[in-house]
Design an enzyme around this catalytic site. Sequence first.
Site, short mmCIF file in Angstrom:
data_model
loop_
_atom_site.label_atom_id
_atom_site.label_comp_id
_atom_site.label_asym_id
_atom_site.label_seq_id
_atom_site.Cartn_x
_atom_site.Cartn_y
_atom_site.Cartn_z
N HIS A 188 38.22 -12.72 10.38
CA HIS A 188 38.33 -12.25 9.10
C HIS A 188 38.84 -13.38 8.23
O HIS A 188 39.38 -14.37 8.42
CB HIS A 188 39.67 -11.22 9.07
CG HIS A 188 39.88 -10.70 7.71
ND1 HIS A 188 39.26 -9.84 6.89
CD2 HIS A 188 40.82 -11.11 6.66
CE1 HIS A 188 39.41 -9.70 5.84
NE2 HIS A 188 40.80 -10.48 5.49
N ARG A 223 7.69 -1.87 7.21
CA ARG A 223 7.79 -0.14 7.75
C ARG A 223 7.88 -0.05 9.26
O ARG A 223 8.42 1.06 9.62
CB ARG A 223 6.72 0.58 7.08
CG ARG A 223 6.65 0.64 5.49
CD ARG A 223 5.23 0.99 4.98
NE ARG A 223 4.98 2.55 5.55
CZ ARG A 223 3.97 2.77 6.09
NH1 ARG A 223 3.07 2.07 6.50
NH2 ARG A 223 3.72 4.12 6.40
N ARG A 242 0.82 -1.09 0.00
CA ARG A 242 0.12 0.19 -0.01
C ARG A 242 0.61 1.20 0.12
O ARG A 242 0.42 2.39 -0.41
CB ARG A 242 -0.94 -0.14 1.22
CG ARG A 242 -1.95 -0.93 1.30
CD ARG A 242 -2.92 -0.64 2.29
NE ARG A 242 -2.28 -0.89 3.81
CZ ARG A 242 -2.94 -0.89 4.83
NH1 ARG A 242 -4.20 -0.26 4.81
NH2 ARG A 242 -2.30 -0.99 5.97
#
EC number: 1.8.1.7
Length: 424
Positions: A413, A166, A160
């Site tokens: 790493h 959101r 919408r």
Amino acid sequence: VNVGCVPKKVMWNTAVHSEFIHDHVDYGFQNCKSKFNWHVIKEKRDAYVSRLNNIYQNNLTKSHIEVIHGYATFRDGPQPTAEVNGKKFTAPHILIATGGVPTVPHENQIPGASLGITSDGFFQLEDLPSRSVIVGAGYIAVEIAGILSALGSKTSLMIRHDKVLRSFDSLISSNCTEELENAGGVEVLTVKKFSQVKEVKKTSSGLELHVVTALPGRKPTVTTIPDVDCLLWAIGRDPNSKGLNLNKLGIQTDDKGHILVDEFQNTNVKGVYAVGDVCGKALLTPVAIAAGRKLAHRLFEGKEDSRLDYDNIPTVVFSHPPIGTVGLTEDEAVHKYGKDNVKIYSTAFTPMYHAVTTRKTKCVMKMVCANKEEKVVGIHMQGIGCDEMLQGFAVAVKMGATKADFDNRVAIHPTSSEELVTLR
């Protein structure tokens, strides 16, 4: 277990395999094209769910717990009483843990809405739909749209507004929307913004959807999507409290039917408790399990202060790539601490996995810190592996770690997770 996170994760793993197949050639593997068979994974997935159900049933039997199959409803009586299959039950402690159900639009709102399915129906699909339309912008809509499109269904995600998720941090909402739109390069996925289904009709070739799109500042337009095999509503969830006759006991609920409880999961009726989605707070399986366990400790082990702390609960969205989030969003932190007392650290990069691939996805990360000591009050990330790396960082946030604590760790790493201990 039956129609939730377990079978969903199986389907997400399946979709991830499909994505990796696209990358095989870039990694030197030739002739990697493979046809997907929905029936194979459905059979294996359902068998896995069945095995889990058997395990749970065996555990209940070993614990001498009687299982009564049926629908319970509360009845009048001098003490809280539930009736199942015509038989009445009462006890000093009654727990309501009936969960939630998917929301479906009423026919008077959207004619033909009942022709669609929900996330429950997704797990009953016997075949991969050729053409799918998912309505919704929450995590269920995002996950199912990603799964279907990755497996080869031409999929439209109807939202919408202009972004999905959101209620999440703005970085996650924006990046997830972008990743969904970029997925069209590999999967067949389109995001239809500012759009709503207004009518559904059944035709000889499937479903026909009438869609209204109202872009800001423009006149609304009406389009038709024909030949839809699967229309799936993912517009929210309702508490599974209808039919319980809560009013018989005077149990208080909110306007949507969620049962109101205090911090110890007590309802307003003595001896009646509620946990999980039926309460409408933190709708996650582990939350319901944890709340139930804390309640059991309080009721049966004498731990009077035993209760679940609902702050800093981590959650993952199995999107493509996955999302991990814990704690406050940037906006929530600003509201709580004030803008001048919040500092944001963020990064965006391409994971090393994509060093040799034509297909690319981003990894984005945000750390939300508060006050002078820069206590980490929120971590939000989306990228390959973020679903698995979140748990450890969530422990750090729960323990009150600061940015300095993160900086003082030696990085692993090469990994994406090292970015969170090297943010500048």
